[in-house]
Write a protein that holds these residues in place. Structure first.
Motif, PDB file in Angstrom:
ATOM      1  N   LEU A 149      14.163 -25.183  -3.281  1.00 40.91           N
ATOM      2  CA  LEU A 149      14.725 -26.011  -1.809  1.00 40.91           C
ATOM      3  C   LEU A 149      16.121 -26.052  -1.635  1.00 40.91           C
ATOM      4  O   LEU A 149      16.650 -25.975  -0.240  1.00 40.91           O
ATOM      5  CB  LEU A 149      13.821 -27.318  -1.851  1.00 40.91           C
ATOM      6  CG  LEU A 149      13.902 -28.313  -0.525  1.00 40.91           C
ATOM      7  CD1 LEU A 149      12.620 -27.663   0.235  1.00 40.91           C
ATOM      8  CD2 LEU A 149      13.788 -29.559  -1.498  1.00 40.91           C
ATOM      9  N   ILE A 150      16.794 -26.216  -2.619  1.00 39.88           N
ATOM     10  CA  ILE A 150      17.937 -26.339  -2.681  1.00 39.88           C
ATOM     11  C   ILE A 150      19.215 -25.272  -3.383  1.00 39.88           C
ATOM     12  O   ILE A 150      18.733 -25.620  -4.690  1.00 39.88           O
ATOM     13  CB  ILE A 150      18.624 -27.596  -2.297  1.00 39.88           C
ATOM     14  CG1 ILE A 150      17.760 -29.053  -1.144  1.00 39.88           C
ATOM     15  CG2 ILE A 150      20.138 -27.971  -2.444  1.00 39.88           C
ATOM     16  CD1 ILE A 150      18.258 -30.089  -1.248  1.00 39.88           C
ATOM     17  N   TRP A 151      19.939 -25.260  -3.470  1.00 39.75           N
ATOM     18  CA  TRP A 151      20.848 -23.819  -3.822  1.00 39.75           C
ATOM     19  C   TRP A 151      22.437 -24.212  -4.315  1.00 39.75           C
ATOM     20  O   TRP A 151      23.104 -25.091  -3.539  1.00 39.75           O
ATOM     21  CB  TRP A 151      20.989 -22.081  -4.147  1.00 39.75           C
ATOM     22  CG  TRP A 151      20.104 -21.589  -3.787  1.00 39.75           C
ATOM     23  CD1 TRP A 151      19.043 -21.285  -4.338  1.00 39.75           C
ATOM     24  CD2 TRP A 151      18.521 -21.475  -3.118  1.00 39.75           C
ATOM     25  NE1 TRP A 151      18.564 -20.654  -4.780  1.00 39.75           N
ATOM     26  CE2 TRP A 151      17.765 -20.661  -2.712  1.00 39.75           C
ATOM     27  CE3 TRP A 151      19.037 -22.458  -1.362  1.00 39.75           C
ATOM     28  CZ2 TRP A 151      16.461 -20.476  -2.822  1.00 39.75           C
ATOM     29  CZ3 TRP A 151      17.360 -22.546  -0.661  1.00 39.75           C
ATOM     30  CH2 TRP A 151      16.323 -21.563  -1.291  1.00 39.75           C
ATOM     31  N   GLU A 152      22.245 -24.620  -5.653  1.00 37.97           N
ATOM     32  CA  GLU A 152      24.125 -25.449  -5.791  1.00 37.97           C
ATOM     33  C   GLU A 152      25.083 -24.515  -5.072  1.00 37.97           C
ATOM     34  O   GLU A 152      24.766 -23.340  -5.600  1.00 37.97           O
ATOM     35  CB  GLU A 152      23.994 -25.007  -7.564  1.00 37.97           C
ATOM     36  CG  GLU A 152      25.404 -25.573  -7.656  1.00 37.97           C
ATOM     37  CD  GLU A 152      25.676 -25.562  -9.467  1.00 37.97           C
ATOM     38  OE1 GLU A 152      24.342 -24.404 -10.493  1.00 37.97           O
ATOM     39  OE2 GLU A 152      26.162 -26.344 -10.035  1.00 37.97           O
ATOM     40  N   LEU A 199      10.253 -32.481  -8.839  1.00 42.54           N
ATOM     41  CA  LEU A 199      11.248 -31.139  -9.462  1.00 42.54           C
ATOM     42  C   LEU A 199      12.130 -31.400 -10.224  1.00 42.54           C
ATOM     43  O   LEU A 199      12.531 -33.105 -10.733  1.00 42.54           O
ATOM     44  CB  LEU A 199      11.468 -30.463  -8.000  1.00 42.54           C
ATOM     45  CG  LEU A 199      10.863 -30.961  -6.517  1.00 42.54           C
ATOM     46  CD1 LEU A 199      10.130 -32.544  -6.119  1.00 42.54           C
ATOM     47  CD2 LEU A 199      11.313 -30.059  -4.787  1.00 42.54           C
ATOM     48  N   LYS A 200      12.810 -30.285 -10.110  1.00 42.57           N
ATOM     49  CA  LYS A 200      14.177 -30.693 -10.973  1.00 42.57           C
ATOM     50  C   LYS A 200      15.212 -30.392 -10.006  1.00 42.57           C
ATOM     51  O   LYS A 200      15.613 -29.714  -9.156  1.00 42.57           O
ATOM     52  CB  LYS A 200      14.389 -29.285 -12.304  1.00 42.57           C
ATOM     53  CG  LYS A 200      14.239 -27.734 -11.623  1.00 42.57           C
ATOM     54  CD  LYS A 200      14.858 -27.193 -12.668  1.00 42.57           C
ATOM     55  CE  LYS A 200      14.800 -25.736 -12.275  1.00 42.57           C
ATOM     56  NZ  LYS A 200      15.347 -24.663 -13.965  1.00 42.57           N
ATOM     57  N   LEU A 201      16.774 -31.144 -10.789  1.00 38.93           N
ATOM     58  CA  LEU A 201      18.165 -30.761 -10.127  1.00 38.93           C
ATOM     59  C   LEU A 201      18.898 -30.204 -11.576  1.00 38.93           C
ATOM     60  O   LEU A 201      18.690 -31.115 -12.481  1.00 38.93           O
ATOM     61  CB  LEU A 201      18.716 -32.040  -9.939  1.00 38.93           C
ATOM     62  CG  LEU A 201      18.055 -33.022  -9.298  1.00 38.93           C
ATOM     63  CD1 LEU A 201      18.812 -33.913  -8.477  1.00 38.93           C
ATOM     64  CD2 LEU A 201      17.097 -32.540  -7.872  1.00 38.93           C
ATOM     65  N   THR A 260      28.917 -30.264  -0.189  1.00 33.07           N
ATOM     66  CA  THR A 260      28.314 -29.346  -1.020  1.00 33.07           C
ATOM     67  C   THR A 260      27.506 -29.682  -1.679  1.00 33.07           C
ATOM     68  O   THR A 260      27.791 -31.006  -1.923  1.00 33.07           O
ATOM     69  CB  THR A 260      28.697 -28.328  -1.106  1.00 33.07           C
ATOM     70  OG1 THR A 260      29.475 -28.728  -2.122  1.00 33.07           O
ATOM     71  CG2 THR A 260      30.012 -27.164  -0.266  1.00 33.07           C
ATOM     72  N   ALA A 261      26.213 -28.729  -2.017  1.00 29.26           N
ATOM     73  CA  ALA A 261      25.603 -29.399  -2.926  1.00 29.26           C
ATOM     74  C   ALA A 261      26.157 -29.290  -4.319  1.00 29.26           C
ATOM     75  O   ALA A 261      25.652 -28.374  -4.575  1.00 29.26           O
ATOM     76  CB  ALA A 261      23.844 -28.472  -2.557  1.00 29.26           C
ATOM     77  N   GLY A 262      25.261 -29.924  -4.387  1.00 35.67           N
ATOM     78  CA  GLY A 262      26.328 -30.704  -6.318  1.00 35.67           C
ATOM     79  C   GLY A 262      25.464 -29.824  -7.300  1.00 35.67           C
ATOM     80  O   GLY A 262      25.958 -29.114  -8.254  1.00 35.67           O
ATOM     81  N   GLN A 263      24.121 -29.658  -6.933  1.00 35.90           N
ATOM     82  CA  GLN A 263      22.946 -28.985  -7.825  1.00 35.90           C
ATOM     83  C   GLN A 263      22.491 -28.412  -7.177  1.00 35.90           C
ATOM     84  O   GLN A 263      21.761 -28.594  -5.673  1.00 35.90           O
ATOM     85  CB  GLN A 263      22.480 -30.112  -8.276  1.00 35.90           C
ATOM     86  CG  GLN A 263      21.919 -31.784  -8.571  1.00 35.90           C
ATOM     87  CD  GLN A 263      23.012 -32.405  -8.079  1.00 35.90           C
ATOM     88  OE1 GLN A 263      23.578 -32.202  -8.792  1.00 35.90           O
ATOM     89  NE2 GLN A 263      22.955 -33.436  -6.736  1.00 35.90           N
TER      90      GLN A 263
END
Lengths: 233, 233
Positions: free
Chosen positions: B41-44, B59-61, B89-92
């Motif tokens: 869903l989100i990219w580091e 879900l995993k981070l 920014t997304a950290g993980q």
DNA sequence: CGAGCAGTTGAGGATCATCAACGGATGTGG
DNA sequence: CCACATCCGTTGATGATCCTCAACTGCTCG
């Protein structure tokens, strides 16, 4: 005039969300407190009774296993917030690494004040989200990096976090930096999940490779910052 | 009537801070989305463009080193919040471990909405503070625990977090529990900072010692929960 | 000067990673 | 229906890394 007007972290701490009037109200429920190096402000597992802003100094957050192993899970600097608002028990102890000055509040008072000042809660939320991100990135180091990568990463992090107090970048050669660590070797080991001997060996290896100089216990001169970053993996 | 009225996590997620009118407004800027196991869903490292509430699934981070090592830094369950509000920014990365359903918002929309609804921000703050505590406690495991302690701690945590979905406590013997893990062996290794082989060996050791049974890859029957807690250190 | 503390260095060993082979389950095509 | 491939997990052999235990050095302070 409140003592907050003179506070050196006034514009960086969460208090920056408040106007003069609100600040006076906050000032009324808080007080400054000096802590000597090694002294604890909060103990792991106890009920959360106080929260604070750091004004001066460096403090560690740590947890311990029952059999005495320690892990440092966070390091806080001036303008950082410490403690656990909104109930519960303190998840980790807070202990001064250097002499420190903090602005403490009874947790109940702070909770009530915060709920009435959304701007303050917002600042605290932003700070907490940032701290969570930083903490999660540190988990990668603990779980997946080798001893040499850990020590190099630690020094890189220190060079960044201490910039200003305790870190000087050489004016002529930005690749060269001088740090004064607020940590003993044992504390570095407790940050990195290593033993003191392993940390020591990694330091002497970095020295042998010409990446750092070690003029004294707490001083580190980084000769090759790029090299250090490369080692950090 | 908004779709929120039917939402199964309505009373546990941060949305519980909102009244009907506010909920309708939030509903207007969000939409539900289904994700299949393995989908991200989100990219580091990417700019933070969306945030979400988890409705169903796990879900995993995770964060990765440049050379491909992975560390799972968090696991989220229904009613948990994911993503990085308020810039940056997304950290993980965020990736579904099981098929999942989430309620997503454009970050900018959510940010603006949150700033106008202090009750929502307060819920998010409480949740973030709790998550930070939990994360820091997990660092003790990564930095200071042995492989056997790590695996035992993992199973204890799973038994607690999965209670309800994926975990059943034996009615007659509360010391006996049945878990359906949402993790492969490799993913367990990535949570614990170990290799898949070490995880596998620890599982068979626990089986040999009569502490668990392993009827299938994803199933674990804990025969002696107290024994497991003792192993967790 | 000697005690005490923090850090370093060395020797040896335990733990966990690595590399490799194998087993069982599932799915596909002949 | 059975060979075969593939994926995931297990097991074994070996070795690197890091821990443990121990001795020693250099500093600071009484």
């Amino acid at each position: 005039m409140t003592s907050c007007d003179l506070c050196v972290v006034r514009n960086r701490a969460i208090c920056s969300a408040l106007d003069g009037r609100e600040l006076a109200a906050l000032n009324a429920i808080g007080r400054t407190r000096n802590i000597v190096a090694g002294e604890s402000l909060i103990w792991e597992g106890e009920e959360s009774v106080l929260v604070a802003n750091v004004i001066e100094g460096v403090l560690k957050l740590s947890t311990n296993t029952e059999d005495g192993r320690e892990q440092i899970v966070g390091v806080v600097y001036p303008s950082d917030f410490i403690g656990r608002p909104f109930g519960g028990t303190a998840g980790q102890g807070v202990t001064a690494l250097t002499d420190a000055k903090v602005c403490v509040f009874a947790r109940r008072d702070f909770d009530a004040f915060a709920r009435e000042h959304p701007g303050l809660e917002h600042k605290l939320l932003e700070r907490t989200l940032g701290e969570l991100d930083r903490t999660r990135r540190w988990m990668l180091l603990l779980g997946r990096k080798s001893a040499s990568e850990k020590v190099a990463s630690f020094l890189v992090e220190m060079a960044e976090r201490l910039s200003g107090a305790g870190c000087r970048i050489d004016a002529e050669d930005p690749n060269r930096r001088w740090l004064v660590l607020p940590f003993s070797r044992q504390q570095i080991a407790d940050v990195l999940g290593l033993t003191i001997e392993t940390v020591s060996r990694q330091f002497t290896r970095l020295k042998t490779q010409g990446i750092v100089e070690l003029p004294s216990r707490r001083d580190v001169v980084v000769l090759d910052f790029q090299g250090l970053v490369a080692e950090a993996g």
